[in-house]
Every structure is written in structure tokens, then in C-alpha cells.
Write a protein that holds these residues in place. Structure first.
Motif, PDB file in Angstrom:
ATOM      1  N   VAL A   1      -1.678  -3.260 -42.344  1.00  0.00           N
ATOM      2  CA  VAL A   1      -0.247  -3.540 -42.433  1.00  0.00           C
ATOM      3  C   VAL A   1       0.133  -3.966 -43.850  1.00  0.00           C
ATOM      4  O   VAL A   1       1.167  -3.539 -44.382  1.00  0.00           O
ATOM      5  CB  VAL A   1       0.165  -4.610 -41.396  1.00  0.00           C
TER       6      VAL A   1
ATOM      7  N   LYS B   1       2.715  -1.640 -45.530  1.00  0.00           N
ATOM      8  CA  LYS B   1       4.007  -2.337 -45.491  1.00  0.00           C
ATOM      9  C   LYS B   1       5.082  -1.529 -44.748  1.00  0.00           C
ATOM     10  O   LYS B   1       6.091  -1.113 -45.311  1.00  0.00           O
ATOM     11  CB  LYS B   1       4.493  -2.653 -46.915  1.00  0.00           C
TER      12      LYS B   1
ATOM     13  N   LEU C   1       6.949  -1.350 -37.033  1.00  0.00           N
ATOM     14  CA  LEU C   1       5.638  -1.140 -36.417  1.00  0.00           C
ATOM     15  C   LEU C   1       5.839  -0.985 -34.914  1.00  0.00           C
ATOM     16  O   LEU C   1       6.323  -1.908 -34.254  1.00  0.00           O
ATOM     17  CB  LEU C   1       4.697  -2.302 -36.720  1.00  0.00           C
TER      18      LEU C   1
ATOM     19  N   VAL D   1      -0.974  -8.235 -34.359  1.00  0.00           N
ATOM     20  CA  VAL D   1       0.060  -7.338 -34.872  1.00  0.00           C
ATOM     21  C   VAL D   1       1.305  -8.121 -35.287  1.00  0.00           C
ATOM     22  O   VAL D   1       1.904  -7.863 -36.332  1.00  0.00           O
ATOM     23  CB  VAL D   1       0.405  -6.267 -33.811  1.00  0.00           C
TER      24      VAL D   1
ATOM     25  N   CYS E   1       2.940  -8.399 -38.984  1.00  0.00           N
ATOM     26  CA  CYS E   1       4.337  -8.024 -39.222  1.00  0.00           C
ATOM     27  C   CYS E   1       5.092  -9.155 -39.921  1.00  0.00           C
ATOM     28  O   CYS E   1       5.928  -8.910 -40.797  1.00  0.00           O
ATOM     29  CB  CYS E   1       5.028  -7.674 -37.912  1.00  0.00           C
TER      30      CYS E   1
ATOM     31  N   SER F   1       7.835  -6.803 -41.515  1.00  0.00           N
ATOM     32  CA  SER F   1       8.078  -5.612 -40.702  1.00  0.00           C
ATOM     33  C   SER F   1       8.740  -5.970 -39.379  1.00  0.00           C
ATOM     34  O   SER F   1       8.484  -7.034 -38.804  1.00  0.00           O
ATOM     35  CB  SER F   1       6.756  -4.882 -40.405  1.00  0.00           C
TER      36      SER F   1
END
Length: 292
Positions: free
Chosen positions: A53, A57, A61, A91, A95, A100
Motif C-alpha cells: 500500500v 499509494k 482500496l 488493510v 489505508c 486511501s
């Protein structure tokens, strides 16, 4: 838009890849690499998730990776929570670090099934099996770590044909060899076709209205028995195959299932983004397109 997707080789992931096929900056990942398009990424590995990630970037996601085998989750709760809760925390943390927006796909299994009408986004979850508890824990960590997120609950997922390990494909296969099919008439849910779900997902992401949504197909409440009847009709075998209603006790399973997983797209309707087609129409199209 820069897009990273986990679980891209699964039922829903395959449909999402088709919808975003023209997007130039997209990275597709799954537990194992598939062909030239899908890279390997184990979302349970924090180091790998964080590195991937941070390097890419992504603006968005899509977190589709999950353990969806309800009975496997019941027999191995550590695996269920590692795959559906801890991995989702990985995740979400990644993020947060990359700025994200996260889209997390959840399930109607987070409810206890006692409500007689379809559940909305404003009903309180109370899962009765390990799968539902693990997916709810995933929802909670997303809301804990992030402000920019979409949690989208789906119903009984249908799609992918050969890679579909769920009810519809199994029924289609039985229709090739049986003249009588037993189908449960005391469990209710909302069919959700992967193609329809994937096509409507960009509408939600593009809205900028972060939060929790339900997204199932229209007129989306039925029993397994009713789905089986529609499958037989779509195959044109009404005169050859009898669909017999039975209770869920006929098919004992490791994990208890809610009596109802019916969902209503209340919030999508309120913001004018509920464009999910009628489930019977989608089922007919799905079968006619694939059953050759």
C-alpha cells in the motif's frame, strides 16, 4: 483514480476487474497470483500489506479478500478471525497511513435473523455464527481506524459460474442429473449478483458519502426453495424437475445459519443510487448466459 484490490480472483473480484478493466492505474491481488493480472498478496501479513500500500499509494482500496466458507469458519475460529478481522485491520491501518479510501465488503450474516422484515443499515448486528462475528469485527476495525471508508453488505452472492461454490451453481449442476431437487424453504435471504454489485459499486465510491450501505438485488427477499424454482424455470425444465420444499434440518451444517439474512438497500434508495436490478431477472440472465 489509483485502485488496489484484494481478493481479485474470487467471485466478486472477477466481476470488479471487468468493471474497472479500462482503469490504467489498478493493481489486482489475491492470496495466490493468477496469470499476468493478479499479483500475490496475503492480507494476513502486515508487513506485506503495509509495503504494498505504501509503494502504490492507492486512492481507493477495494478489500474483497475474505474467508467466506461459513462452516470452515465455525470449525476453525482462529482462521476465521485472522482472515476476516485481523487481515481487515491490516488493510485499514495501511489505508490510514497512505490516506486511501477503503471499501470493505461485508455480509447479512452479521444479523441474528430474528427480524421478520429485511434488515436495514440502522438495525443492530447480532451474529449467531463465527463467520458473522468475524465479519462484524472487520466492520468495527474499519470504522475504528478510518474516516474515509465504505462498508457495503451483500446478501447471498451469485456469480462466476465455475468458480461459484455456492447455492445457485450447485442447483444448476443438480438439474443436469436429477428429476427431483430438495431445497430449504425456512431460510430467507437476498440474492446479490456479482456483476450487478460490481457495476453499482463505482456509484457508491463516487458519491463521496462515506459510511455503511446494504446492496442486494431488487425485490430481494426469497427462500432457497424459491431460488431453486426460478432456476428450473430459467433452464426450461419445469416439466422434468420437481422442486420439493424441505426444512433446514434436512441438511445439517456445522454453523448455525440465521433464519433471515434479508437486506434492504435503504440508504442507497435515500440518496438515489439504488440501481440494483430485480433478482429474478438477473438470475435468468445469469443462467441463460452460462448454461450451454
Amino acid at each position: 483514480m489509483r485502485l488496489l484490490c484484494t481478493g481479485a480472483a474470487g467471485m466478486l473480484g472477477t466481476a470488479v476487474r471487468e468493471v474497472y478493466s479500462q482503469l490504467p492505474d489498478a493493481v489486482w491481488t489475491d492470496l495466490e497470483s493468477v496469470g499476468d493480472d493478479v499479483e500475490q498478496l496475503d492480507v494476513r501479513d502486515w508487513t506485506e500489506v503495509d509495503r504494498r500500500v505504501r509503494d502504490f499509494k492507492p486512492d481507493v482500496l477495494l478489500h474483497l479478500a475474505a474467508e467466506t466458507d461459513v462452516d470452515k469458519c465455525e470449525s476453525d475460529s482462529d482462521h476465521a478471525f485472522q482472515s476476516n478481522a485481523f487481515a481487515t485491520e491490516n488493510v485499514a491501518r495501511a489505508c490510514q497511513g497512505a490516506g486511501s479510501t477503503l471499501v470493505y465488503i461485508s455480509t447479512g450474516n452479521v444479523f441474528d435473523g430474528k427480524k421478520e422484515t429485511p434488515y436495514t443499515e440502522y438495525d443492530s448486528p447480532s451474529p449467531i455464527n463465527t463467520y458473522g462475528r468475524a465479519k462484524l469485527a472487520g466492520e468495527q476495525v474499519v470504522a475504528q481506524w478510518l474516516h474515509s471508508y465504505y462498508i457495503v453488505r451483500a446478501g447471498w452472492m451469485v456469480g462466476g459460474w465455475e468458480i461459484d461454490k455456492k447455492f445457485v451453481y450447485k442447483m444448476v449442476q443438480l438439474c443436469q442429473t436429477q428429476d427431483e431437487i430438495l431445497a430449504v424453504d425456512d431460510k430467507f435471504g437476498s440474492p446479490t449478483f456479482t456483476v450487478d454489485f460490481a457495476r453499482n459499486l463505482p456509484e457508491i465510491i463516487g458519491s463521496g458519502r462515506f459510511g455503511l450501505y446494504h446492496m442486494v438485488n431488487g425485490n430481494g427477499t426469497c427462500s432457497r426453495f424459491e431460488i431453486a424454482q426460478e432456476i428450473v424455470r430459467a433452464l426450461g425444465k419445469e416439466e422434468k424437475i420437481r422442486v420439493k420444499p424441505v426444512s433446514s434440518d434436512t441438511f445439517p451444517m456445522a454453523a448455525e445459519r440465521p433464519a433471515s439474512e434479508m437486506l434492504r438497500n435503504l440508504k442507497l434508495g435515500l440518496i438515489g443510487l439504488d440501481r440494483m436490478p430485480d433478482w429474478k431477472n438477473s438470475l435468468r440472465e445469469y443462467i441463460i448466459s452460462n448454461a450451454r
